[in-house]
Design a protein around this motif. Sequence first.
Motif, PDB file in Angstrom:
ATOM      1  N   UNK A 209     -20.838 -41.427 -18.628  1.00  0.00           N
ATOM      2  CA  UNK A 209     -21.940 -41.617 -19.561  1.00  0.00           C
ATOM      3  C   UNK A 209     -23.125 -40.698 -19.287  1.00  0.00           C
ATOM      4  N   UNK A 210     -23.004 -39.846 -18.297  1.00  0.00           N
ATOM      5  CA  UNK A 210     -24.103 -38.967 -17.920  1.00  0.00           C
ATOM      6  C   UNK A 210     -24.374 -37.950 -19.034  1.00  0.00           C
ATOM      7  N   UNK A 211     -25.622 -37.806 -19.468  1.00  0.00           N
ATOM      8  CA  UNK A 211     -25.940 -36.862 -20.539  1.00  0.00           C
ATOM      9  C   UNK A 211     -25.645 -35.405 -20.178  1.00  0.00           C
ATOM     10  N   UNK A 212     -25.561 -35.083 -18.894  1.00  0.00           N
ATOM     11  CA  UNK A 212     -25.261 -33.712 -18.471  1.00  0.00           C
ATOM     12  C   UNK A 212     -23.766 -33.401 -18.525  1.00  0.00           C
ATOM     13  N   UNK A 213     -22.962 -34.393 -18.799  1.00  0.00           N
ATOM     14  CA  UNK A 213     -21.510 -34.226 -18.820  1.00  0.00           C
ATOM     15  C   UNK A 213     -21.081 -33.116 -19.781  1.00  0.00           C
TER      16      UNK A 213
END
Length: 72
Positions: free
Chosen positions: A34-38
């Motif tokens: 769920x990390x936005x940097x993914x």
Amino acid sequence: MPGKFDLTTTTLEQLLADPESRAILAELAPGLADDPMLGFVKAMPVEQVLALAGGQLDPAVVAQLKERIGAL
């Protein structure tokens, strides 16, 4: 017999698409999916992502991740 993933060529996106490896990632690196940097790293090979993570992941966790995914 080699596992189904080679972390030098398998992308993070491929690991997240596989239910078994996704469960391992969720256990060892909670919140990763769920990390936005993914979006910036999901197309990279896992080894490259781990190198970029630097000190953000405990070396023992990285070793366990490699071992468990390698055993799939």
